[in-house]
Design a protein around this motif. Structure first.
Motif, mmCIF file in Angstrom:
data_model
loop_
_atom_site.group_PDB
_atom_site.id
_atom_site.type_symbol
_atom_site.label_atom_id
_atom_site.label_comp_id
_atom_site.label_asym_id
_atom_site.label_seq_id
_atom_site.Cartn_x
_atom_site.Cartn_y
_atom_site.Cartn_z
ATOM 1 N N GLN A 13 -0.239 55.087 20.014
ATOM 2 C CA GLN A 13 -0.766 55.900 18.957
ATOM 3 C C GLN A 13 -0.433 55.404 17.802
ATOM 4 O O GLN A 13 0.562 55.740 17.096
ATOM 5 C CB GLN A 13 -0.343 57.447 19.172
ATOM 6 N N ASP A 14 -1.011 54.420 17.332
ATOM 7 C CA ASP A 14 -0.596 53.649 15.883
ATOM 8 C C ASP A 14 -1.419 53.878 14.734
ATOM 9 O O ASP A 14 -1.205 53.103 13.842
ATOM 10 C CB ASP A 14 -0.672 52.048 16.508
ATOM 11 N N ASP A 15 -2.231 54.781 14.679
ATOM 12 C CA ASP A 15 -2.766 55.015 13.403
ATOM 13 C C ASP A 15 -2.923 56.628 13.097
ATOM 14 O O ASP A 15 -2.194 57.421 14.104
ATOM 15 C CB ASP A 15 -4.394 54.537 13.558
ATOM 16 N N ALA A 16 -3.525 57.134 12.315
ATOM 17 C CA ALA A 16 -3.393 58.452 12.013
ATOM 18 C C ALA A 16 -4.308 59.565 12.865
ATOM 19 O O ALA A 16 -4.397 60.654 12.418
ATOM 20 C CB ALA A 16 -3.795 58.858 10.591
ATOM 21 N N THR A 17 -5.424 58.949 13.408
ATOM 22 C CA THR A 17 -6.318 59.459 14.317
ATOM 23 C C THR A 17 -5.644 60.376 15.431
ATOM 24 O O THR A 17 -4.555 60.052 15.795
ATOM 25 C CB THR A 17 -7.382 58.847 15.049
ATOM 26 N N ILE B 31 -9.666 65.314 11.830
ATOM 27 C CA ILE B 31 -8.330 65.804 11.712
ATOM 28 C C ILE B 31 -7.164 64.669 12.024
ATOM 29 O O ILE B 31 -7.229 63.820 13.080
ATOM 30 C CB ILE B 31 -7.910 67.024 12.801
ATOM 31 N N ALA B 32 -6.421 64.428 11.067
ATOM 32 C CA ALA B 32 -5.571 63.297 10.989
ATOM 33 C C ALA B 32 -4.089 63.880 11.038
ATOM 34 O O ALA B 32 -3.790 64.899 10.569
ATOM 35 C CB ALA B 32 -5.622 62.511 9.739
ATOM 36 N N ARG B 33 -2.949 63.138 11.671
ATOM 37 C CA ARG B 33 -1.647 63.478 11.540
ATOM 38 C C ARG B 33 -0.847 62.415 10.292
ATOM 39 O O ARG B 33 -1.310 61.380 10.233
ATOM 40 C CB ARG B 33 -1.246 62.990 13.030
ATOM 41 N N VAL B 34 -0.158 63.056 10.012
ATOM 42 C CA VAL B 34 0.763 62.310 8.946
ATOM 43 C C VAL B 34 1.841 61.613 10.023
ATOM 44 O O VAL B 34 2.256 62.210 10.978
ATOM 45 C CB VAL B 34 1.755 63.268 8.113
ATOM 46 N N LEU B 35 1.786 60.335 9.753
ATOM 47 C CA LEU B 35 2.622 59.434 10.674
ATOM 48 C C LEU B 35 3.878 59.582 10.601
ATOM 49 O O LEU B 35 4.656 59.833 9.461
ATOM 50 C CB LEU B 35 2.113 57.968 10.459
ATOM 51 N N PRO B 36 4.909 59.440 11.618
ATOM 52 C CA PRO B 36 6.243 59.452 11.490
ATOM 53 C C PRO B 36 6.580 58.505 10.457
ATOM 54 O O PRO B 36 6.198 57.321 10.349
ATOM 55 C CB PRO B 36 6.787 59.269 12.887
ATOM 56 N N GLY B 37 7.680 58.858 9.648
ATOM 57 C CA GLY B 37 8.167 57.779 8.769
ATOM 58 C C GLY B 37 7.413 57.620 7.570
ATOM 59 O O GLY B 37 7.305 56.708 6.860
ATOM 60 N N HIS B 38 6.318 58.292 7.250
ATOM 61 C CA HIS B 38 5.364 58.218 6.155
ATOM 62 C C HIS B 38 5.254 59.342 5.300
ATOM 63 O O HIS B 38 5.709 60.429 5.711
ATOM 64 C CB HIS B 38 4.030 58.043 6.673
#
Length: 626
Positions: free
Chosen positions: A166-170, A176-183
């Motif tokens: 799971q390497d993008d915000a989808t 609906i997007a997720r805030v990425l870890p460390g972002h």
């Protein structure tokens, strides 16, 4: 802890309180902050603080903050968050340590910032369109708003079924997007940009005078990570297997709790009655109870609970769906995970410690460093390490598979691993996804290269660990477990400070003297019983998984029939193949009767079980209960 907000609504402010109630982990009235076209809110002990035109929402745990220290009675985590924002602007999250998600609204600048901790222990999601921004801890909170469509993203499903990172915000939910870890997600002038603040690849190297200093250092950091996680907990438990990570966490936690007269309840999953390990490879530990008992017996304040792997498979899958809002990623483990959750709840445990990320931090085996040596042409150093590992019992086939094969292109890597008798599975072996669906959503090439394993290709000693850290966002499943059992699951081996130390020290420290996982073995010398500290076999979770599959065979048949009526499930899954697997059940379904052959494991534990878990989730999401 739960947060939500709505900014810039044209037709009235959306009901943030309703979103909070949909996500709440317990009783309690939401607390709201309103200002014109803005509404922000929290519940479940999350913090909301306003200071002038700046409002901060914080949920999780803040262990430390550069220049500001730890929260205390006079200064809350949300207050520190505002101070950090004023000090470092949009880079504030870089200076915070802990497991958290947060929001900062600057009314003067009309700027919204959403951030998650480096490893993403706490979830945070958003939706934006037409100058309007909605954010919430979970997708279920966003789905309470009429503006947010209730649609599944088929590309996300394809990547999920292909075991791709799971390497993008989808997310599972389209739009609906997720805030990425460390972002930090920055919302300004009608645009959103996710900025990565955690850059472990840029860490300054750590060099200490003696080898033992590295071992002492990692143990002290792990001790501190545990201390932060159990502070104030009413009752502490741990998941205790026969492995180095959970044993180290349990041991260090027990020592800390003993100092203040408290007890620790350690839970070990063991096979159900009647399973004797027949068919399990000799180098695997199919019953982790005996070795876990050695650890527990060394500490008078540990109450050791053996939890049989008993329960209903489909009930466990449905509970995950309802709690996390996602299908189960490892369905064969879900029965024992739930059994431990129930046992912990019955005993009043409020914090459950694990060592889930230890393999990539404190107990990393260092093999990726050898691939780096080969890639950079440091042949003499490589030969020295390989010889030392071989003398310690590592086979040349294993070393060739782990060290040499990742350097090769796919067309050469696959034949080599076949010759080494460690064949790479193809997508059709470990996934139930239909080939047409895979092709439509563009996952075939990546799946061929990765073969379900982020370490399959040429990655350096730190890159493989970073890839694993980013492979899967575990925040929603962990929150789902808290929703169901009232227990906060915390992993000290995933502490940012621990991980940064392990990434910055010389990689040779992990295989010193030809001993894999050398760092943690040295760190726990004299602390962990040698029977566990020096054990070379690997544990095997849910070794008796075929029993659950066989017991659910009738329900599997019924579920496959129901999936035919689900538009998305029938499109993404190869249902004829699932029926064939049902028709060609391994022998009589008895545990050990070929179930643990590699090909059978791929087809039944991965393809069939994950396919059914995903399809059942999609069918129920579409509203199909029959």
């Amino acid at each position: 802890m739960t947060i939500a907000g709505a900014i810039g609504s044209v037709d009235g402010i959306p009901d943030v309180a309703r979103a909070l109630r949909a996500m709440a982990l317990g009783p309690g009235k939401p607390r709201l902050h309103r200002d014109g076209g803005l509404e922000l809110g929290v519940c479940d002990e999350a913090e909301l603080v306003s200071d002038g035109r700046i409002v901060a929402l914080f949920h999780g745990r803040l262990d430390d903050a550069t220049e500001f220290g730890k929260p205390n009675a006079a200064r809350s985590a949300a207050t520190i968050l505002i101070q950090a924002y004023r000090r470092w602007d949009t880079n504030f999250a870089r200076e915070l340590f802990g497991d958290f998600a947060c929001a900062v609204w600057d009314g003067e600048r009309q700027l919204l910032l959403l951030a998650r901790d480096a490893l993403g222990a706490q979830p945070l999601h958003y939706w934006c369109a037409y100058q309007q921004i909605l954010f919430a801890t979970e997708p279920r909170g966003l789905l309470t708003h009429d503006e947010v469509a209730r649609e599944i993203d088929p590309r996300w499903v394809a990547r999920w079924l292909a075991l791709l990172p799971q390497d993008d915000a989808t997310t599972l939910h389209r739009g609906i997007a997720r805030v990425l870890p460390g972002h930090v997600a920055v919302f300004a002038h009608g645009k959103v940009e996710q900025r990565r603040y955690w850059r472990p690849e840029e860490l300054a190297p750590i060099r200490l005078p003696r080898d033992q200093d590295y071992a002492d250092g990692v143990r002290e950091l792990l001790d501190e990570a545990i201390r932060c996680r159990i502070a104030g907990a009413r009752s502490v438990g741990s998941q205790l297997s026969a492995g180095l990570d959970s044993s180290s966490v349990t041991t260090l936690a027990a020592r800390q709790l003993a100092d203040c007269g408290q007890r620790l309840t350690a839970f070990t999953a063991v096979p159900g009655d009647g399973f004797d390990g027949h068919g399990i490879p000799r180098n695997r530990i199919w019953n982790e109870g005996p070795l876990a008992s050695v650890v527990a017996a060394a500490h008078p304040n540990i109450d050791h609970v053996l939890v049989p792997n008993e329960g209903d498979l489909f009930d466990a899958l449905d509970q995950v769906d309802g709690g996390a809002g996602l299908p189960a990623r490892a369905p064969s483990n879900q029965v024992w995970i739930d059994a431990i959750g129930r046992a912990a709840r019955q005993r009043g445990v409020t914090v459950l410690l694990t060592g889930a990320m230890g393999n990539m931090s404190v107990s990393y085996d260092g093999i990726g460093f050898l691939t780096h040596l080969a890639r950079s042409g440091r042949w003499i150093t490589l030969a020295r390490h390989l010889s030392a590992l071989h003398r310690r019992g590592k086979s040349w086939a294993m070393l060739g598979n782990r060290v040499v094969a990742p350097l090769l292109p796919t067309r050469l890597r696959r034949p080599l691993r076949q010759w080494l008798r460690r064949p790479e599975p193809v997508l059709s072996q470990f996934s139930a996804m239909s080939s047409a669906f895979a092709a439509e959503h563009g996952v075939l090439a990546e799946a061929l290269t990765m073969s379900g394993d982020v370490g399959a290709t040429a990655l350096g000693e730190s890159e493989v660990r970073l890839a694993v850290f980013g492979r899967l966002d575990r925040a929603l499943p962990l929150r789902g477990a808290r929703r169901r059992f009232g227990i906060t699951t915390l992993d000290p081996t995933a502490d940012r400070r621990v991980i940064e130390f392990c990434l910055a020290i010389p990689p040779e420290q992990f295989l010193l003297g030809g001993e894999d996982r050398s760092l943690i073995r040295r760190a726990m010398r004299g602390v962990l019983p040698d029977a566990v500290r020096l054990e070379r076999r690997r544990g095997m979770q849910s070794a008796d998984w075929p029993r659950h599959l066989t017991a659910a065979r009738a329900e599997i048949e019924a579920e496959i029939a129901r999936l035919q009526n689900s538009p998305l499930a029938s499109a993404c899954l190869d249902l004829p193949r699932l029926r064939r697997l049902l028709d060609h059940w391994p022998k009589d379904g008895a545990p050990g009767a070929g179930w643990h052959d590699v090909e059978v494991t791929y087809e039944y534990q991965l393809a069939l079980l994950r396919g059914l878990a995903t399809g059942r989730f999609l069918r129920r999401f579409e509203g199909g209960n029959e």
